[in-house]
Structures are given as C-alpha cells and as structure tokens.
Scaffold this active site. Structure first.
Site, PDB file in Angstrom:
ATOM      1  N   HIS A 267       0.874  -1.188   0.000  1.00  0.00           N
ATOM      2  CA  HIS A 267       0.000   0.000   0.000  1.00  0.00           C
ATOM      3  C   HIS A 267       0.914   1.242   0.000  1.00  0.00           C
ATOM      4  CE1 HIS A 267      -3.519   2.352   0.541  1.00  0.00           C
ATOM      5  NE2 HIS A 267      -3.871   2.047   1.776  1.00  0.00           N
ATOM      6  N   HIS A 306      -2.285  -2.036  -9.658  1.00  0.00           N
ATOM      7  CA  HIS A 306      -3.267  -1.453  -8.751  1.00  0.00           C
ATOM      8  C   HIS A 306      -4.523  -2.291  -8.793  1.00  0.00           C
ATOM      9  CE1 HIS A 306      -5.807   1.532  -6.791  1.00  0.00           C
ATOM     10  NE2 HIS A 306      -4.671   2.050  -6.345  1.00  0.00           N
ATOM     11  N   ASP A 362       2.873   5.642  -6.391  1.00  0.00           N
ATOM     12  CA  ASP A 362       4.118   5.512  -5.647  1.00  0.00           C
ATOM     13  C   ASP A 362       5.349   5.392  -6.537  1.00  0.00           C
ATOM     14  OD1 ASP A 362       2.993   5.547  -3.055  1.00  0.00           O
ATOM     15  OD2 ASP A 362       2.275   3.506  -3.348  1.00  0.00           O
TER      16      ASP A 362
HETATM   17  N1  ACO Z   1       4.926  -6.665 -10.318  1.00  0.00           N
HETATM   18  C1  ACO Z   1       4.789  -7.857 -10.940  1.00  0.00           C
HETATM   19  N2  ACO Z   1       3.639  -8.516 -11.109  1.00  0.00           N
HETATM   20  C2  ACO Z   1       2.543  -7.928 -10.603  1.00  0.00           C
HETATM   21  C3  ACO Z   1       2.590  -6.698  -9.930  1.00  0.00           C
HETATM   22  C4  ACO Z   1       3.830  -6.058  -9.810  1.00  0.00           C
HETATM   23  N3  ACO Z   1       3.936  -4.878  -9.190  1.00  0.00           N
HETATM   24  N4  ACO Z   1       1.348  -6.371  -9.532  1.00  0.00           N
HETATM   25  C5  ACO Z   1       0.547  -7.359  -9.938  1.00  0.00           C
HETATM   26  N5  ACO Z   1       1.264  -8.296 -10.584  1.00  0.00           N
HETATM   27  C6  ACO Z   1       0.755  -9.518 -11.234  1.00  0.00           C
HETATM   28  C7  ACO Z   1       0.407 -10.582 -10.206  1.00  0.00           C
HETATM   29  O1  ACO Z   1       1.495 -11.412  -9.935  1.00  0.00           O
HETATM   30  C8  ACO Z   1      -0.715 -11.295 -10.897  1.00  0.00           C
HETATM   31  O2  ACO Z   1      -0.165 -12.124 -11.885  1.00  0.00           O
HETATM   32  P1  ACO Z   1      -0.793 -13.594 -12.180  1.00  0.00           P
HETATM   33  O3  ACO Z   1      -2.157 -13.320 -12.722  1.00  0.00           O
HETATM   34  O4  ACO Z   1       0.141 -14.215 -13.130  1.00  0.00           O
HETATM   35  O5  ACO Z   1      -0.833 -14.284 -10.840  1.00  0.00           O
HETATM   36  C9  ACO Z   1      -1.471 -10.190 -11.629  1.00  0.00           C
HETATM   37  O6  ACO Z   1      -0.475  -9.169 -11.874  1.00  0.00           O
HETATM   38  C10 ACO Z   1      -2.627  -9.602 -10.840  1.00  0.00           C
HETATM   39  O7  ACO Z   1      -2.103  -9.120  -9.594  1.00  0.00           O
HETATM   40  P2  ACO Z   1      -2.816  -9.254  -8.205  1.00  0.00           P
HETATM   41  O8  ACO Z   1      -1.773  -9.440  -7.161  1.00  0.00           O
HETATM   42  O9  ACO Z   1      -3.922 -10.271  -8.283  1.00  0.00           O
HETATM   43  O10 ACO Z   1      -3.474  -7.820  -8.093  1.00  0.00           O
HETATM   44  P3  ACO Z   1      -4.068  -7.162  -6.789  1.00  0.00           P
HETATM   45  O11 ACO Z   1      -5.149  -6.273  -7.247  1.00  0.00           O
HETATM   46  O12 ACO Z   1      -4.397  -8.195  -5.774  1.00  0.00           O
HETATM   47  O13 ACO Z   1      -2.823  -6.327  -6.215  1.00  0.00           O
HETATM   48  C11 ACO Z   1      -1.305  -4.587  -5.819  1.00  0.00           C
HETATM   49  C12 ACO Z   1      -2.677  -4.965  -6.382  1.00  0.00           C
HETATM   50  C13 ACO Z   1      -1.175  -5.086  -4.360  1.00  0.00           C
HETATM   51  C14 ACO Z   1      -1.165  -3.075  -5.823  1.00  0.00           C
HETATM   52  C15 ACO Z   1      -0.199  -5.247  -6.692  1.00  0.00           C
HETATM   53  O14 ACO Z   1      -0.300  -4.745  -8.020  1.00  0.00           O
HETATM   54  C16 ACO Z   1       1.197  -5.025  -6.152  1.00  0.00           C
HETATM   55  O15 ACO Z   1       1.644  -5.791  -5.289  1.00  0.00           O
HETATM   56  N6  ACO Z   1       1.937  -3.951  -6.637  1.00  0.00           N
HETATM   57  C17 ACO Z   1       3.245  -3.625  -6.117  1.00  0.00           C
HETATM   58  C18 ACO Z   1       3.111  -2.845  -4.802  1.00  0.00           C
HETATM   59  C19 ACO Z   1       2.618  -1.433  -5.041  1.00  0.00           C
HETATM   60  O16 ACO Z   1       3.111  -0.699  -5.880  1.00  0.00           O
HETATM   61  N7  ACO Z   1       1.646  -1.033  -4.197  1.00  0.00           N
HETATM   62  C20 ACO Z   1       1.084   0.312  -4.237  1.00  0.00           C
HETATM   63  C21 ACO Z   1      -0.316   0.290  -4.768  1.00  0.00           C
HETATM   64  S1  ACO Z   1      -0.947   1.920  -4.868  1.00  0.00           S
HETATM   65  C22 ACO Z   1      -1.353   2.286  -3.307  1.00  0.00           C
HETATM   66  O17 ACO Z   1      -1.742   1.503  -2.489  1.00  0.00           O
HETATM   67  C23 ACO Z   1      -1.145   3.608  -2.884  1.00  0.00           C
END
Ligand code: ACO
Length: 431
Positions: A267, A306, A362
């Site tokens: 987050h 996201h 971010d």
């Molecule tokens: N890097 C690589 N792969 C990713 C990333 C990433 N940053 N984000 C998502 N994916 C992939 C997942 O592995 C998944 O792949 P799969 O279908 O092969 O399993 C697919 O994309 C979908 O991702 P989920 O994890 O199901 O998406 P979710 O909506 O649950 O997660 C989140 C969203 C937590 C923001 C995620 O994208 C993440 O971890 N990002 C990195 C951390 C980040 O930047 N957080 C800040 C978010 S903005 C905020 O809160 C202010």
C-alpha cells in the site's frame, strides 16, 4: 418496476428475483436461498473484497479502466492545478469547495491546532534512535486519543470538527517530530505564518536560522503531492479507518489503525520500496535483467499495478510533471533515468500489458521526495499526512450513514467438526 437478478438454485430448482439497485445486489437478499428451512442461507464469498461494496459513498470516484479520479466530482487534474491541499481537505469533508469566509475559518482552525502537547517530546524520546518514522507516527497519532478524551464524542458535530482541526493540523507536526527524532535534531515548532506545506518544511529542515523560508517551488510541489494523496475511496487503509470507526472508537485511534495499514509495502509503503528497488537496480543497463526477475515471479515491480486502475494512474502522470519542476531546483535525481527505463520496457512487455500493470502513485513520488532531501524511510509519512483528510472524511460519512453498523464480515468455516478434548499424554497418537 425495479430491476431484478433472477437466480435459479440448481440444488432445489428454487427461483429467486433479487432486486438490483445502483448496479448491485444486497447480499442479505441471498440469505433467503436455502436447501433446508433451517439452513443459514446463501452468503457471498469474496476474500480481499475484490467485488464487494462495503458502503455507499459520495466522496471519491474512480474509473479504473479509464484512469479517472475525481474528488466530489472535480477531476484530480483540475484540483492539482487550481486548488490547495487545505481547500481539497475541506472539499472532501464538506462536499463543496469553501467560500472565502469558510476557507479562512477552516485554515485558521487547522493552523491553530498544529502544536503538539509537550509530553509528545518525552513520548518520542522513548523510541529507539533508529525507529522507523512510520512506527513513531502510528503510535503518536494513537496517543492523541489520550490527550483528547473529548474525541470520544463522535456523534457531536462540534466535537468532530475539533478533532478534524487537530488531526489535519497535527499530522505534519507528528511526522516532522518523528523525522527529527530519527535524525537526532531538536524538535521545531510549527510556524503559523507559513502555509501548511511551508510550515511542515520548516519543522523538518529548520536549523540555526531565525526564520525558515521554504523554497516556493518545493512548497508548492509538496502541496500538490498532498492533493494527489488526499483520498482514494475504499482502499486498504480507508477500509481500516471505517472498520475501526464502526465500533465507535475515537477518530485518533482509528486513524492510527489506518496509518498502520498504509505502512505496508503493498500500500503506501510502496513509495519506500520503489526507492530501494531503484537503488538495487543501480543503472539503466541492469533494467532488462530486473524485468526478467519480475516476470519469473522472483520480485514485484514496486510502484506498478493497482487493484482498481487497469490503466495509467492519473496521479502518476501529474507526479511525473512535478518531478521536472522539483529537479529544476534540486538537480536531477539520477534514479529517474532508471525509473523511466523500467516504465518504458514494462509498458511494451506482454507480461505487464496482459495484466494491465501501469505505474501507480508511488512509482515516481519517492524520486521527488529523495531529491527534496527526505530519507527513504520518511516517504510513507508523506503519504499519511494528506491521507488523514480522506480518512476523516470517509469516517464522518460512515458515522452519519444510518445504514452502517459495526463492521463484521462472515466466514466460510472449513475447520473441524465437533470433537472431544484430547488429554496431553494421548496427543499425537493418530499422527
Ligand atoms: N509486479 C509484478 N507482477 C505484478 C505486480 C507487480 N507490481 N502487480 C501485480 N502483478 C501480477 C500478479 O502477480 C498477478 O499475476 P498472475 O495473474 O500471473 O498471478 C497479476 O499481476 C494480478 O495481480 P494481483 O496481485 O492479483 O493484483 P491485486 O489487485 O491483488 O494487487 C497490488 C494490487 C497489491 C497493488 C499489486 O499490483 C502489487 O503488489 N503492486 C506492487 C506494490 C505497489 O506498488 N503497491 C502500491 C499500490 S498503490 C497504493 O496503495 C497507494
């Protein structure tokens, strides 16, 4: 005639018409669906609330597919260009932009609640010298509850307003104290002659000069960053704010809980992790190797992806523009080149395209914060300060919503059926 969703239960052949309102069904209407009369009834199962609305809200609108973000109907781009953070805080909480008189009263109220109780210094001194500033911030916001027991009067409009002044006013002071404690510098009091972001910069960076003069470009850039971070509807930390608030706990402890949720690396803690990631990559030529590691599932590309945006995060676009203005004052942060290369490669790569992964708020913010002189572990506080206005706006909306009750999800129990207690000397016999 109301729209309905017709459901046939293949277990019983039962037919049900569930009313549709605002594109949703009320999952309580599913409870009538039973196999036997004494069944509990059908529930929705939605781990992590991927498709469940927990409230009706009129504060923030996001269209994640189109990359749209609006506060109370106003596009984020217009607010970032034309408004100020305190005006936006007023808008989020009250629903309308303030008149001049309302604005003066609001700014005066917040500005005159920026001082912290002197005991806060002793409290801060109890933390270890290398304590993470977010840990200090979370604890100190919770401690406001002990200084202001009147904050328990959550149904009293005047009391609520006072807590809003205190919370929005004191967040920068707490963050600055946490930073100064971390650096071993003496605490600096707020300067009420400066703007909200200017006074914050003063509390952070004032050394021996009699009067601190913030750089106007950096002061403005910080204010715009505050606008961009002010609210984001029902994200993880806001849901925590509403969840804690739903038990009628005071808004300070609820905010501490929300800030704790924000601290996590998935987050608001992502801005810190992005910087660590860029430093680890080290140079542009290492970017392709790093992308391979992301695609292999070894690491996440922090600052990408996201839950709601499946398009470019509109805040990230604005932040990229601010970065240029800030670098004219501070000099270019070399990490920007690595970030731009990561973005360029990722946006062309099928892994990211197929999963609709774009830079989020971010991705670029940390590069700006670093250029402005903030240590990496202070970044998430810079997110928490402005988000406090969104949290408190959402909290008040919840308090005033007659449909809301204490938040209490259901579970699908998959554990043991009833079994008899096993004495210690017979445990493990069945493997
Ligand atoms: N890097 C690589 N792969 C990713 C990333 C990433 N940053 N984000 C998502 N994916 C992939 C997942 O592995 C998944 O792949 P799969 O279908 O092969 O399993 C697919 O994309 C979908 O991702 P989920 O994890 O199901 O998406 P979710 O909506 O649950 O997660 C989140 C969203 C937590 C923001 C995620 O994208 C993440 O971890 N990002 C990195 C951390 C980040 O930047 N957080 C800040 C978010 S903005 C905020 O809160 C202010």
């Amino acid at each position: 005639m109301t729209d309905t969703l017709s459901i046939t239960d293949s277990r019983t052949g039962g037919q049900y018409d569930i009313p549709i309102s605002d594109g949703t069904i009320n999952t309580m209407d599913l409870r009538q669906i039973k196999v036997l009369d004494d069944d509990f009834g059908m529930m929705g199962y939605d781990p992590a609330f991927k498709n469940t609305a927990s409230c009706q809200s009129r504060i923030t609108f996001i269209d994640g597919d189109k990359g749209i973000l609006r506060y109370r109907g106003y596009p984020i781009e217009q607010l970032a260009e034309k408004s100020s953070y305190l005006e936006v805080a007023y808008l989020l909480i009250h629903g309308e932009l303030p008149t001049r008189a309302q604005s003066e009263e609001w700014v005066h109220g917040i500005t005159h609640h920026t001082m912290l109780h002197e005991n806060t210094k002793k409290f801060m001194d109890g933390f270890h010298h290398d304590a993470h500033p977010m840990g200090m911030l979370v604890s100190t916001v919770a401690a406001l509850s002990t200084f202001y027991p009147d904050s328990k009067a959550i149904q009293d409009e005047d009391a609520r307003r006072l807590q809003m002044y205190r919370l929005i006013g004191k967040m920068p002071s707490i963050a600055a104290y946490a930073y100064r404690r971390r650096m071993g510098f003496p605490y600096v009091y707020p300067d009420n002659e400066l703007s909200y972001s200017g006074s914050f910069l003063n509390m952070l960076f004032k050394m021996t000069e009699l009067k601190y003069k913030p750089n106007p470009v950096l002061e403005k850039a910080l204010d715009v960053l505050f606008i961009l971070h002010a609210d984001h509807e029902q994200n993880c930390s806001t849901s925590v704010m509403r969840g804690i608030g739903s038990s009628q706990a005071d808004p300070f402890v609820a905010t501490a809980g929300a800030a704790a949720a924000l601290y996590g690396p998935l987050h608001g803690g992502a801005n810190e992790q992005v910087l660590r990631m860029l430093n680890e990559i080290g140079s542009k030529d290492k970017v392709p190797d790093f992308i391979q590691r992301v695609k292999a599932g070894d690491v996440l590309l922090m600052g990408f992806g996201h839950r709601v945006y499946k398009n470019y995060d509109p805040r990230a676009k604005i932040i990229k523009e601010i970065a240029e203005q800030v670098f004219e004052v501070t000099g270019r942060n070399e990490l920007l080149d690595i970030a731009l290369e990561l973005e360029r490669i990722a946006l062309e790569d099928d892994y990211f395209v197929d999963r609709k992964l774009y830079p989020n708020v971010d991705f670029y913010s940390g590069i700006i914060y670093q250029a402005m002189g903030f240590p990496t572990d202070a970044f998430t506080m810079l997110f928490a300060i402005p988000r406090a206005s969104g949290w408190i706006a959402q909290w008040q909306e919840m308090i005033l919503d007659p449909e809301q009750k204490i938040a209490r999800p259901r579970q699908v129990y998959l554990g043991h059926d009833k079994r008899d207690f096993v004495p210690e000397d017979r445990r493990g016999e069945d493997g």
